[in-house]
Enzyme design. Structure first.
Site, PDB file in Angstrom:
ATOM      1  N   SER A  39       0.830  -1.191   0.000  1.00 12.10           N
ATOM      2  CA  SER A  39       0.000   0.000   0.000  1.00 12.10           C
ATOM      3  C   SER A  39       0.867   1.244   0.000  1.00 12.10           C
ATOM      4  CB  SER A  39      -0.913  -0.002   1.228  1.00 12.10           C
ATOM      5  OG  SER A  39      -0.178  -0.284   2.392  1.00 12.10           O
ATOM      6  N   CYS A  40       0.751   2.048  -1.046  1.00 10.09           N
ATOM      7  CA  CYS A  40       1.476   3.321  -1.148  1.00 10.09           C
ATOM      8  C   CYS A  40       0.471   4.434  -1.396  1.00 10.09           C
ATOM      9  CB  CYS A  40       2.486   3.288  -2.296  1.00 10.09           C
ATOM     10  SG  CYS A  40       3.853   2.138  -2.090  1.00 10.09           S
ATOM     11  N   ASP A  41       0.888   5.644  -1.100  1.00  7.97           N
ATOM     12  CA  ASP A  41       0.038   6.802  -1.347  1.00  7.97           C
ATOM     13  C   ASP A  41       0.894   7.967  -1.828  1.00  7.97           C
ATOM     14  OD1 ASP A  41      -2.799   6.109  -0.092  1.00  7.97           O
ATOM     15  OD2 ASP A  41      -1.253   5.316   1.250  1.00  7.97           O
ATOM     16  N   GLU A  99       2.800   3.658  -7.753  1.00 11.82           N
ATOM     17  CA  GLU A  99       1.990   2.769  -6.925  1.00 11.82           C
ATOM     18  C   GLU A  99       1.764   1.462  -7.689  1.00 11.82           C
ATOM     19  OE1 GLU A  99       0.718   4.156  -4.030  1.00 11.82           O
ATOM     20  OE2 GLU A  99       1.515   6.137  -4.503  1.00 11.82           O
TER      21      GLU A  99
END
Length: 425
Positions: A11-13, A98
């Site tokens: 999970s990246c943002d 992402e």
């Protein structure tokens, strides 16, 4: 077949804010890189360079044609690979990526990683749009693929990207060799581990809609939404979770619209309640970056990196592009050359210790925070004070209140890392 047995995504943002959403006339970019928990992320500066026509370039897995000139870049990257999770170049271009899974099947055949494309875009683009064009051309020619994790079991995904410069931002979303883009000229935008471009497509792969029709994903009638057409019918659990993070990130940006600063984005990246700052058994935020890109071209862009895990317990340290930058060896991992497990086939059959000096010192600091509440709180306050000093100096410089000499700027990140290590000791 393409939708079954997919691995759970990390999970990246990524975030960007442009005037009038920002407090000043500047574009602000930020990203959390959420990766396998024990993976080490390093920060590396690479100067501009020139190459002979026809030269080849070895990326993480494959060779591509080298550009005759590459721009200077500062990269935050998993220490085992060639590319980067995020970074910036000397022209004020920032890029982050992402992982996503779509109806287009992922393959284990080695090609370019999304992280390779981040670095290639930064090295070849003097604007966000030029970097985007470099990435899409390379994607169409070489494709994307290969394991994205330092483990024997393949972990493969496709990518979305957020690109920004002093004047605008772009979202680039991909499915195999196919892609769509959206141009952002004002306000805020964020991306997580999901497709987010609907019908507002600025540019696209020439064969995108034809391919969607041939696969039976789009009838050819009515509006074409990249998200609706290419998203999986049944999303994996963690991609569903990405929707919650995407909505939380969007809401946090909107709450601060009109007054977003570097500190605002740092606070968002540190937000654990939303899941944006990850600290789980398998994954955690292993590196973070925030950049301020003034629209006034006479002012320098300032890029802040942690080079350590968990931004809520890390220090953002500033970097500015100038001549003769001092290498920050204490934030760079050791090199293993031909003996590196990533260079041997089959790959990743053994592990090596990639921890750099700053990482080791930070690990000791985290251990102290977890074993002694009183000492941990004191150390946390010291870390915040150190960060605040860097932020205040950068504010004064951008406001014209203080002038730093080129040699001071050349040593800026080096000095900050050195000071941080001494605090931990």
């Amino acid at each position: 077949m393409a939708e079954r047995n997919r691995p759970a995504p990390s999970s990246c943002d990524c975030f960007v804010a442009l005037p009038p959403a920002t407090a000043s006339r500047a574009v602000i970019f930020g990203k959390n890189s959420d990766r396998p928990r024990e993976e080490v992320q390093e920060v590396v500066y690479l100067p501009a360079a020139t190459y002979a026509r026809g030269a080849k370039l070895k990326c993480t897995y494959i060779e591509v044609e080298q550009a005759e000139r590459t721009h200077a870049v500062i990269l935050s990257r998993p220490a085992w690979l060639w590319g980067a999770e995020m970074g910036a170049n000397e022209h004020g271009v920032c890029i982050g990526n992402e992982g996503v899974w779509t109806k287009e099947p992922v393959g284990e055949e080695e090609a370019l990683l999304g992280m390779d494309l981040v670095r290639l875009g930064l090295e070849r683009g003097s604007s966000a749009h030029e970097a985007l064009q470099a990435i899409t051309a390379l994607l169409e020619r070489h494709g994307q693929g290969g394991s994205c994790k330092e483990e024997p079991t393949p972990f493969v995904y496709h990518n979305t990207f957020l690109l920004a410069d002093r004047t605008e931002a772009w979202v680039l979303e991909t499915a195999g060799r196919y892609w769509a883009t959206q141009r952002i000229r004002e306000g805020t935008r964020n991306i997580s581990n999901q497709l987010s471009i609907g019908t507002d497509i600025t540019a696209e792969h020439a064969g995108l809609r034809r391919h969607a029709q041939s696969q039976g994903w789009w009838s050819g009638d009515g509006e074409f939404s990249f998200t609706k057409v290419f998203s999986l019918t049944h999303q994996p659990v963690r991609m569903e979770a990405a929707k919650a993070r995407y909505c939380a990130g969007k809401q946090l940006l909107q709450q601060h619209a009109g007054c977003i600063t570097v500190e605002t984005i740092m606070d968002i990246l540190r937000d654990k309640a939303s899941g944006i700052c990850v600290d789980s058994e398998g994954f955690r935020t292993t590196g973070s970056m925030v950049s301020i890109l003034p629209q006034d071209p006479t002012l320098p862009c300032v890029h802040f990196f942690t080079a350590t895990p968990d931004p809520s317990r890390s220090v953002f340290k500033p970097f500015i592009f100038v001549a003769n930058v001092t290498p920050v060896l204490k934030a760079m991992s050791p090199s293993f050359g031909d003996k590196d497990p990533v260079q041997k086939v089959p790959r990743f059959q053994s592990r090596v210790d990639r921890r750099h000096q700053l990482y080791r010192a930070h690990q000791a600091a985290l251990d102290l925070m977890e074993t002694s509440q009183e000492q941990g709180q004191k150390l946390q306050q010291t870390m915040r004070d150190l960060e605040r000093q860097g932020l205040e100096a950068m504010k004064e410089m951008l406001a014209g209140g203080v002038t730093l000499h080129p040699e001071e700027l050349a040593d800026l990140l080096f000095d900050c890392v050195d000071t941080e290590i001494k605090f931990y000791e």
